[in-house]
Motif scaffolding. Structure first.
Motif, short mmCIF file in Angstrom:
data_model
loop_
_atom_site.label_atom_id
_atom_site.label_comp_id
_atom_site.label_asym_id
_atom_site.label_seq_id
_atom_site.Cartn_x
_atom_site.Cartn_y
_atom_site.Cartn_z
N GLY A 155 0.81 -1.22 0.00
CA GLY A 155 0.00 0.00 0.00
C GLY A 155 0.84 1.27 0.00
O GLY A 155 0.39 2.31 0.46
N GLN A 204 0.53 5.26 -11.44
CA GLN A 204 -0.37 5.37 -10.30
C GLN A 204 -0.05 6.60 -9.46
O GLN A 204 -0.95 7.35 -9.06
CB GLN A 204 -0.28 4.11 -9.44
CG GLN A 204 -1.33 4.05 -8.33
CD GLN A 204 -1.19 2.80 -7.47
OE1 GLN A 204 -0.24 2.03 -7.63
NE2 GLN A 204 -2.12 2.61 -6.55
N GLU A 228 -9.81 3.64 2.86
CA GLU A 228 -9.30 4.05 1.55
C GLU A 228 -9.15 5.56 1.41
O GLU A 228 -8.36 6.04 0.61
CB GLU A 228 -10.24 3.54 0.45
CG GLU A 228 -10.24 2.03 0.29
CD GLU A 228 -8.87 1.48 -0.10
OE1 GLU A 228 -8.20 2.11 -0.93
OE2 GLU A 228 -8.47 0.44 0.45
N THR A 288 -0.67 4.39 -2.27
CA THR A 288 -1.86 4.98 -1.65
C THR A 288 -1.49 5.72 -0.38
O THR A 288 -2.01 6.80 -0.09
CB THR A 288 -2.89 3.87 -1.33
OG1 THR A 288 -3.17 3.15 -2.52
CG2 THR A 288 -4.17 4.47 -0.80
N LYS A 323 -1.97 9.66 0.72
CA LYS A 323 -2.62 10.08 1.98
C LYS A 323 -1.72 11.01 2.78
O LYS A 323 -2.16 12.01 3.35
CB LYS A 323 -2.98 8.86 2.82
CG LYS A 323 -4.11 8.00 2.26
CD LYS A 323 -4.33 6.79 3.14
CE LYS A 323 -5.45 5.91 2.62
NZ LYS A 323 -5.64 4.70 3.46
N TRP A 335 -2.30 10.14 -8.75
CA TRP A 335 -2.56 10.71 -7.43
C TRP A 335 -2.09 12.17 -7.36
O TRP A 335 -2.78 13.03 -6.79
CB TRP A 335 -1.86 9.89 -6.34
CG TRP A 335 -2.66 8.74 -5.83
CD1 TRP A 335 -2.40 7.42 -5.95
CD2 TRP A 335 -3.88 8.83 -5.08
NE1 TRP A 335 -3.38 6.67 -5.32
CE2 TRP A 335 -4.29 7.51 -4.79
CE3 TRP A 335 -4.66 9.90 -4.63
CZ2 TRP A 335 -5.45 7.23 -4.07
CZ3 TRP A 335 -5.82 9.63 -3.92
CH2 TRP A 335 -6.21 8.31 -3.63
#
Length: 294
Positions: A96, A130, A266, A99, A103, A134
């Motif tokens: 992860g 990816q 998420e 992601t 965050k 973001w």
């Protein structure tokens, strides 16, 4: 953010309730052993906790003190630095990382800080794509290159660009190949050296991302990364998707490293600053009854 930790521990609590379905004022040591093992606390740590409890009946106060003690050697103090502050993010594929970087960047941005991302995982084109998506979504600048390009060069260019623009924070992604690979170890060490050349003291913080669903099996992985490059702190992801929340105690105790954040969902706001008191009491609230409940 209140209550997100408790929500993230729901599956762990559900597992505990298969052992002790009803809240109690006290536990026997056998019940406590079953609870800790069901929550995926490493057996060696379970034995240590049990051996340090001399009472036959285990109260909430006794257990709280023992669980908090597992975090005793894992505090984090931010080093002195000149901006930008550089976070280097490491970990295996699937943990992860991307992601979590998003965050973390969102959190910094919400604090009023200006952030830049560096896509130094040039091993996979998908990783670059990816992270770029973001960056676009968060409206944050990113430095990236083509697949196969030297990741150290990307890290260097990211820091140089952030310095030129007087930005506050840099977050650099890295490849997540298996931690046993010698090539990865050499690559991470080179990135570390190049970051220092680009900016004194960088990376100021090296963060390992651990997949919470792996439970205690992540400890060996974390030790290997720590030996490779040195880790300043840990982020545990996917805590809401596992019944292995007790492994957080084992990870902190075994590595003697601070857990900085936990991921419990998420959305960007689901990266929660780790609070050992909230974490411990969220579990104890589901195990022990208050006096008036009896």
């Amino acid at each position: 953010m209140f209550g997100f930790i408790k929500q993230g521990l729901k599956k762990t609590v559900d597992a505990i309730k298969t052992v002790v379905p009803k809240k109690k004022l006290t536990l026997t040591k056998n019940e406590l052993e079953d609870i800790l093992l069901e929550a995926d606390v490493e057996y060696a740590l379970v034995e240590i906790i049990l051996n340090e409890i001399y009472q036959e009946k285990v109260t909430r106060q006794i257990l709280e003190a023992k669980l908090l003690a597992t975090f005793a050697y894992s505090s984090y103090a931010q080093p002195k630095y000149d901006a930008p502050f550089v976070d280097l993010i490491i970990g295996v594929n699937g943990a992860g990382k991307t992601t979590t970087i998003a965050k973390l960047a969102s959190m910094y941005k919400n604090e009023g800080k200006r952030v830049m991302l560096g896509a130094a995982d040039t091993f996979r084109a998908a990783a670059i794509e990816q992270l770029t998506r973001w960056a676009d979504k968060l409206d944050i600048p990113i430095v990236f290159s083509r697949q196969g390009h030297d990741p150290s060069a990307v890290a260097y260019d990211t820091i140089e660009s952030a310095k030129a623009k007087n930005l506050d924070n840099v977050i650099i992604d890295t490849a997540g190949r298996l931690h046993t690979q010698t090539n990865l170890a050499n690559e991470l060490k080179k990135i570390n050296r190049i970051c220092e050349k680009a900016h004194a003291g960088a990376p100021h913080r090296t963060i390992l991302i651990i997949d919470g669903t792996q439970g205690n099996s992540a400890i060996a992985q974390a030790k290997a990364f720590n030996e490779m490059i040195g880790i300043d702190g840990i982020i545990i992801t996917k805590l809401d998707g596992t019944a292995k929340g007790g492994s957080v105690f084992s990870i902190a105790y075994a590595l003697q490293l601070p857990i900085l954040y936990v991921g419990v969902g998420e959305q960007p706001e689901h990266l929660i600053k780790f609070d050992k008191y909230e974490f411990v009491n969220s579990l104890l609230d589901e195990i022990f009854a208050a006096e008036e409940e009896n």
